[in-house]
Design a protein around this motif. Structure first.
Motif, PDB file in Angstrom:
ATOM      1  N   ASN A   2       0.832  -1.193   0.000  1.00  0.00           N
ATOM      2  CA  ASN A   2       0.000   0.000   0.000  1.00  0.00           C
ATOM      3  C   ASN A   2       0.867   1.243   0.000  1.00  0.00           C
ATOM      4  OD1 ASN A   2      -2.974  -0.673   0.188  1.00  0.00           O
ATOM      5  ND2 ASN A   2      -2.132  -2.033   1.749  1.00  0.00           N
ATOM      6  N   GLU A  91      -3.075  -4.954 -10.747  1.00  0.00           N
ATOM      7  CA  GLU A  91      -2.472  -3.906  -9.919  1.00  0.00           C
ATOM      8  C   GLU A  91      -2.179  -4.492  -8.541  1.00  0.00           C
ATOM      9  OE1 GLU A  91      -0.881  -1.179  -7.938  1.00  0.00           O
ATOM     10  OE2 GLU A  91      -1.328  -0.677 -10.030  1.00  0.00           O
ATOM     11  N   PRO A  94      -4.047  -2.359  -3.566  1.00  0.00           N
ATOM     12  CA  PRO A  94      -5.468  -2.008  -3.492  1.00  0.00           C
ATOM     13  C   PRO A  94      -5.704  -0.506  -3.385  1.00  0.00           C
ATOM     14  CG  PRO A  94      -4.964  -3.841  -2.013  1.00  0.00           C
ATOM     15  CD  PRO A  94      -3.653  -3.318  -2.518  1.00  0.00           C
ATOM     16  N   VAL A  97      -6.020   1.136  -6.782  1.00  0.00           N
ATOM     17  CA  VAL A  97      -7.326   0.900  -7.395  1.00  0.00           C
ATOM     18  C   VAL A  97      -8.361   1.841  -6.783  1.00  0.00           C
ATOM     19  CG1 VAL A  97      -9.127  -0.799  -7.840  1.00  0.00           C
ATOM     20  CG2 VAL A  97      -6.730  -1.506  -7.855  1.00  0.00           C
ATOM     21  N   ILE A 115     -10.447  -6.137 -13.071  1.00  0.00           N
ATOM     22  CA  ILE A 115      -9.253  -5.767 -12.310  1.00  0.00           C
ATOM     23  C   ILE A 115      -8.909  -6.896 -11.346  1.00  0.00           C
ATOM     24  CG2 ILE A 115      -8.259  -4.120 -10.668  1.00  0.00           C
ATOM     25  CD1 ILE A 115     -10.249  -2.046 -11.787  1.00  0.00           C
ATOM     26  N   HIS A 116      -7.651  -7.286 -11.348  1.00  0.00           N
ATOM     27  CA  HIS A 116      -7.139  -8.274 -10.406  1.00  0.00           C
ATOM     28  C   HIS A 116      -6.107  -7.604  -9.524  1.00  0.00           C
ATOM     29  CE1 HIS A 116      -5.611 -12.114  -8.872  1.00  0.00           C
ATOM     30  NE2 HIS A 116      -4.397 -11.632  -9.089  1.00  0.00           N
ATOM     31  N   VAL A 117      -6.279  -7.717  -8.214  1.00  0.00           N
ATOM     32  CA  VAL A 117      -5.307  -7.150  -7.280  1.00  0.00           C
ATOM     33  C   VAL A 117      -4.286  -8.233  -6.946  1.00  0.00           C
ATOM     34  CG1 VAL A 117      -4.951  -6.123  -5.005  1.00  0.00           C
ATOM     35  CG2 VAL A 117      -6.963  -5.489  -6.358  1.00  0.00           C
TER      36      VAL A 117
END
Length: 256
Positions: A2, A91, A94, A97, A115-117
């Motif tokens: 993050n 990405e 989180p 996003v 979207i895939h984190v």
């Protein structure tokens, strides 16, 4: 992961930062779907190299993988301009996003857009899909690409490209390891690699090609750029001029 997200605005442009001076993305507020930064426009220069947006519906690209969301510039451009394309964004953070949704008009997920984190490199390694266009634009707060700047990753991407596949990678040309990074791409793609001259920001977009050979004269590139500008507003004319003036095209042709 993050990163500390910061958003700033100046002269009608909103910028994304990861807790440092580096700009991680930008959006002109009055033109939210346009590609504000020069390097993002050059990430879409694959449309000069492959026959995309064809009138007969056989358009390229059909499947697009974007690694690194940032301010969602590339995702929005592909989503709004290439209606034939299905788009997968990966990405790792989180918070990025969330910021793209809140501040940069990220499109909602639907049948075309998801979207895939998670880690982009891991995503490529663990899935068998073939992609027409892979756009790699992942950096941390110190402008480092980490595992996305390895030969193993580039080889994995190449193995996932379709017969008309292209990979575009954003490199930072002022970084100490830039030449080594470019050489890793060159080796992974068996010298089917093209690096555009550095933008004013220091970004260099490098392409790796798989499958069908690419041959384009400068005149063809310029004609294609004019057509794209008229059709989509994307102006790649300056890119073609810089490429021509760089002296890196033997015989005035791109051959990949």
């Amino acid at each position: 992961m993050n990163p500390p997200i910061e958003v700033s605005e100046e002269a009608g442009v909103r910028y994304l930062h990861f807790g440092s001076e580096w700009v991680q993305g930008a959006m002109r507020i009055r033109k939210p779907n346009a590609l504000e930064l020069a390097y993002t426009r050059e990430m879409m220069a694959g449309l000069l190299l492959r026959d995309g947006l064809a009138e007969d519906g056989a358009s390229w690209p059909r499947r697009v993988l974007i690694i690194g969301l940032g301010a969602a510039s590339l995702a929005k451009y592909v989503f709004h301009t290439l209606p034939q394309a299905r788009i997968q964004v990966v990405e790792i953070a989180p918070a990025v996003v969330a910021a793209a949704r809140q501040f940069f008009r990220l499109p909602p997920e639907d049948i075309r857009f998801s979207i895939h984190v998670g880690c982009g490199a891991q995503y490529v390694l663990e899935r068998e899909q073939k992609w027409d266009y892979v756009l790699v634009d992942g950096f941390d707060r110190n402008a480092r690409a980490g595992v996305l700047d390895t030969q193993a990753f580039h080889e994995a991407v190449r193995s996932r490209l379709s017969e008309h596949g292209l990979m575009a990678v954003n490199l930072f040309g002022r970084a100490r390891g830039y030449k080594a990074a470019l050489e890793r791409i060159n080796r992974a793609f068996d010298a089917r690699c093209l690096a555009f001259p550095s933008c004013d920001s220091g970004n260099v977009v490098a392409y790796g090609a798989a499958g069908e050979p690419i041959e384009r004269s400068v005149a063809e590139l310029r004609e294609r750029a004019g057509w794209l500008k008229a059709r989509t507003g994307l102006d790649l004319g300056p890119t073609v001029t810089r490429l021509e003036q760089s002296g890196t095209l033997p015989g005035g042709r791109v051959e990949l």
